[in-house]
Design a protein around this motif. Structure first.
Motif, mmCIF file in Angstrom:
data_model
loop_
_atom_site.group_PDB
_atom_site.id
_atom_site.type_symbol
_atom_site.label_atom_id
_atom_site.label_comp_id
_atom_site.label_asym_id
_atom_site.label_seq_id
_atom_site.Cartn_x
_atom_site.Cartn_y
_atom_site.Cartn_z
ATOM 1 N N GLN A 70 0.815 -1.216 0.000
ATOM 2 C CA GLN A 70 0.000 0.000 0.000
ATOM 3 C C GLN A 70 0.849 1.267 0.000
ATOM 4 O OE1 GLN A 70 -3.065 -0.187 3.118
ATOM 5 N NE2 GLN A 70 -2.710 -2.394 3.206
ATOM 6 N N LEU A 71 2.129 1.115 0.295
ATOM 7 C CA LEU A 71 2.991 2.284 0.450
ATOM 8 C C LEU A 71 3.584 2.705 -0.894
ATOM 9 C CD1 LEU A 71 4.800 1.252 3.752
ATOM 10 C CD2 LEU A 71 2.811 2.748 3.476
ATOM 11 N N LYS A 72 3.652 4.004 -1.098
ATOM 12 C CA LYS A 72 4.199 4.559 -2.334
ATOM 13 C C LYS A 72 5.695 4.259 -2.428
ATOM 14 C CE LYS A 72 0.276 6.651 -3.333
ATOM 15 N NZ LYS A 72 -0.578 6.230 -4.459
ATOM 16 N N THR A 73 6.191 4.196 -3.647
ATOM 17 C CA THR A 73 7.596 3.841 -3.838
ATOM 18 C C THR A 73 8.514 5.058 -3.945
ATOM 19 O OG1 THR A 73 7.188 3.668 -6.222
ATOM 20 C CG2 THR A 73 7.061 1.638 -4.933
ATOM 21 N N SER A 74 8.030 6.170 -4.493
ATOM 22 C CA SER A 74 8.905 7.341 -4.617
ATOM 23 C C SER A 74 9.036 8.031 -3.264
ATOM 24 C CB SER A 74 8.375 8.331 -5.654
ATOM 25 O OG SER A 74 7.424 9.214 -5.096
ATOM 26 N N ALA A 75 10.195 8.652 -3.037
ATOM 27 C CA ALA A 75 10.480 9.267 -1.735
ATOM 28 C C ALA A 75 9.476 10.369 -1.411
ATOM 29 C CB ALA A 75 11.905 9.825 -1.720
ATOM 30 N N VAL A 76 9.148 11.210 -2.393
ATOM 31 C CA VAL A 76 8.226 12.323 -2.152
ATOM 32 C C VAL A 76 6.828 11.802 -1.850
ATOM 33 C CG1 VAL A 76 7.091 14.328 -3.191
ATOM 34 C CG2 VAL A 76 9.533 13.970 -3.544
ATOM 35 N N GLU A 77 6.343 10.857 -2.670
ATOM 36 C CA GLU A 77 4.994 10.324 -2.475
ATOM 37 C C GLU A 77 4.880 9.552 -1.168
ATOM 38 O OE1 GLU A 77 4.272 8.040 -5.973
ATOM 39 O OE2 GLU A 77 3.532 9.760 -7.124
ATOM 40 N N PHE A 78 5.934 8.798 -0.831
ATOM 41 C CA PHE A 78 5.911 8.040 0.418
ATOM 42 C C PHE A 78 5.827 8.978 1.618
ATOM 43 C CE2 PHE A 78 8.344 6.308 4.031
ATOM 44 C CZ PHE A 78 7.566 5.197 4.325
ATOM 45 N N PHE A 79 6.640 10.032 1.598
ATOM 46 C CA PHE A 79 6.627 10.961 2.727
ATOM 47 C C PHE A 79 5.268 11.640 2.844
ATOM 48 C CE2 PHE A 79 7.602 15.093 4.733
ATOM 49 C CZ PHE A 79 8.114 14.619 5.924
ATOM 50 N N CYS A 80 4.713 12.083 1.715
ATOM 51 C CA CYS A 80 3.386 12.720 1.731
ATOM 52 C C CYS A 80 2.329 11.746 2.247
ATOM 53 C CB CYS A 80 2.999 13.200 0.334
ATOM 54 S SG CYS A 80 3.929 14.628 -0.238
ATOM 55 N N GLN A 81 2.461 10.480 1.865
ATOM 56 C CA GLN A 81 1.499 9.473 2.299
ATOM 57 C C GLN A 81 1.538 9.276 3.813
ATOM 58 O OE1 GLN A 81 2.349 5.459 0.957
ATOM 59 N NE2 GLN A 81 0.183 4.923 0.875
ATOM 60 N N VAL A 82 2.751 9.150 4.353
ATOM 61 C CA VAL A 82 2.891 8.954 5.805
ATOM 62 C C VAL A 82 2.351 10.161 6.568
ATOM 63 C CG1 VAL A 82 4.568 8.746 7.686
ATOM 64 C CG2 VAL A 82 4.827 7.350 5.630
ATOM 65 N N ILE A 83 2.712 11.370 6.118
ATOM 66 C CA ILE A 83 2.218 12.569 6.798
ATOM 67 C C ILE A 83 0.703 12.684 6.645
ATOM 68 C CG2 ILE A 83 2.364 15.088 6.888
ATOM 69 C CD1 ILE A 83 4.796 13.454 8.010
ATOM 70 N N GLY A 84 0.197 12.227 5.493
ATOM 71 C CA GLY A 84 -1.257 12.202 5.300
ATOM 72 C C GLY A 84 -1.946 11.308 6.320
ATOM 73 N N TYR A 85 -1.331 10.155 6.619
ATOM 74 C CA TYR A 85 -1.890 9.273 7.641
ATOM 75 C C TYR A 85 -1.925 9.960 9.004
ATOM 76 C CZ TYR A 85 -1.622 5.197 4.517
ATOM 77 O OH TYR A 85 -1.790 4.311 3.486
#
Length: 509
Positions: A55-70
């Motif tokens: 479920q986790l994004k692979t690119s560094a930017v998208e992954f970080f945005c995803q975690v902060i979104g959570y």
């Protein structure tokens, strides 16, 4: 022949029993943690073996945005659970959940994911655990005494002057990316203060060492996010193992050569406390102190010990500080009214002079310090770090079993509106003494907290003050990016995807 076959069969049976026993123990441990953590809110459905990894994004930017979104989505949740492969991770981003971990001497071991730093940094101060960490911390603390930091101030002033000259080439011209300029200045400072070696990085902007630091950080971060690359054989044969080893060779060759050079030439000639023939005290370097440091039994550090700490200090002492200064430059350039307040303070301290900054000056730059602290609140250089829970415990009413990894999300923690109303606003006044009184000390931890807080934080704050003061005495800064353009990504250090773009206007004294 029959006897040999019998021995082989017996050996195979023993091996099978060992594998079965280990597998049973591991499976039992996973089931126990799964059961104990079931009440904790989760980001979604976890699948066997892979957990939430798909479920986790692979690119560094998208992954970080995803975690902060959570963390935004679950801002009011007491804890948040994520499974990476067979390992559970708890996200902590509230002061009351962070404190029981950082303030407890039992939970001082770094998380499993830090093992991927070991080939680069060994088990130095950042990555070591247990008795090794305790003895190493005790051994190294005196090397950060304020009197030694004062010796480093001269180096910081010299390199700040070089930086200002470099930036002067851009004054009054089109926008440019200042990120590499600041980073190379920080690298020059750390090389001279940590290793006693000038490398003139600001004059050689294609630094192979800097490139390798960044690439290694990226490779390690990507591996941490992908459980299928955790086994060494999988990473080296199917992942980025070849490039990892190439970067590792560059990084270690650099530090090894400097250590050998210092051992042969620098250390034996060092006059750390006496006057040299020129009547000027010789500069001490971090490496010089490591070479002569002894433990309680009079034992010196081994060559491997020294390399671990030099590699650690080189990474933590330039990359994190450079990122912090770049974020501060963007924020100052985006808020001209705050920039003018800093420049007014600088004028009150220095007037129209261009003299170097001394230690007394640093004490007077109180508003600049507030600016730096607020920049580190909004953009902490280390956006998250992790620990292992070393015995069954309770956090915010939830049972957390031994072996669980907790990720302390500094970036989200610093945005808790209970302590920082309108958290996205840049307000240095938050850190004036009257506004910090009574604030929970665990709601703001840019340098971690507790026993494992950053040993070099005074060094970092000194460097940031000197560099930012030097720039603002010479230039007015205008940021060319809006907050949404920055796209921060949190690998090991928080960086903007496309750098920091500014214009400079030369100030007339």
């Amino acid at each position: 022949m029959a006897r040999a076959l019998g021995l082989v069969a017996a050996g195979a049976c023993v091996l099978a029993l060992v594998v079965a026993w280990v597998s049973y123990r591991l499976l039992r441990n996973v089931i126990r943690m799964w059961t104990d953590l079931k009440p904790v809110p989760s980001i979604g459905v976890a699948y066997p073996l892979l957990g939430h990894a798909l479920q986790l994004k692979t690119s560094a930017v998208e992954f970080f945005c995803q975690v902060i979104g959570y963390t935004d989505e679950f801002r009011n949740a007491p804890l948040l659970k994520v499974w990476l492969g067979p390992l559970p991770f708890l996200f902590l981003y509230h002061a009351e959940t962070v404190e029981p971990v950082l303030n407890n001497s039992l939970h001082m071991d770094k998380a499993y994911s830090y093992k991927f730093l070991h080939p680069w940094l060994g088990t130095g101060l950042l990555t070591s655990t247990g008795n090794k960490w305790r003895s190493r911390r005790k051994l190294l603390t005196p090397t950060f005494h304020f009197s030694i930091l004062n010796d480093f101030l001269e180096v910081m002033n010299e390199q700040a002057e070089v930086l200002v000259d470099r930036l002067d080439d851009h004054a009054g011209k089109k926008p440019f990316n200042c990120f590499s300029h600041i980073t190379l200045c920080a690298l020059d400072i750390i090389c001279e203060t940590a290793m006693g070696k000038k490398i003139y990085a600001q004059s050689n902007q294609d630094s192979e060492y800097v490139h390798s630091v960044y690439r290694m950080s990226d490779l390690i971060s990507k591996r941490q996010r992908k459980p299928w690359y955790w086994p060494d054989f999988a990473f080296h044969y199917f992942g980025d193992g070849k490039e990892h080893n190439h970067c590792l060779k560059i990084l270690h060759t650099f530090t090894e050569s400097v250590i050998r050079e210092r051992e042969v030439y620098g250390y034996h000639d060092m006059e750390s406390d006496s006057e040299s023939k020129l009547g000027k005290k010789k500069r001490r370097a971090f490496l010089d102190m490591l070479l002569k440091t002894t433990d309680e039994d009079g034992n010196k550090l081994t060559h491997q010990d020294i390399r671990e700490e030099v590699d650690t200090f080189m990474f933590e002492g330039h990359d994190t500080t450079a990122a912090g200064m770049n974020w501060a430059i963007h924020l100052l350039g985006a808020h001209p009214e705050i920039q003018r307040k800093v420049q007014q303070e600088l004028y009150e301290v220095f007037g129209d002079s261009d003299r170097p900054i001394n230690n007394e000056d640093l004490k007077k730059l109180r508003y600049l310090e507030c600016v730096i602290k607020e920049a580190l609140r909004i953009f902490p250089s280390v956006p998250f770090f992790a620990r292992t829970i070393c015995e069954d415990t309770h956090i915010n009413g939830y049972k957390v079993p031994k072996g669980v990894n907790v990720i302390i999300l500094t970036y989200a923690l610093h945005r808790d509106p209970r302590f920082f109303p309108e958290p996205e606003e840049f307000r240095p006044e938050r850190f004036l003494p009257e506004n910090t009184a009574g604030r929970n000390p665990y709601c703001y931890i840019p340098f971690s907290a507790g026993l494992r807080n950053c040993i070099g934080q005074r060094f970092a704050l000194m460097e940031e003050k000197v560099i930012l003061a030097s720039i603002l005495r010479s230039f007015n800064i205008v940021s060319c990016q809006k907050r949404d353009d920055l796209k921060p990504h949190g690998d090991l250090v928080l960086r903007p995807e496309q750098g920091i773009w500014i214009t400079l206007e030369k100030r007339h004294r």
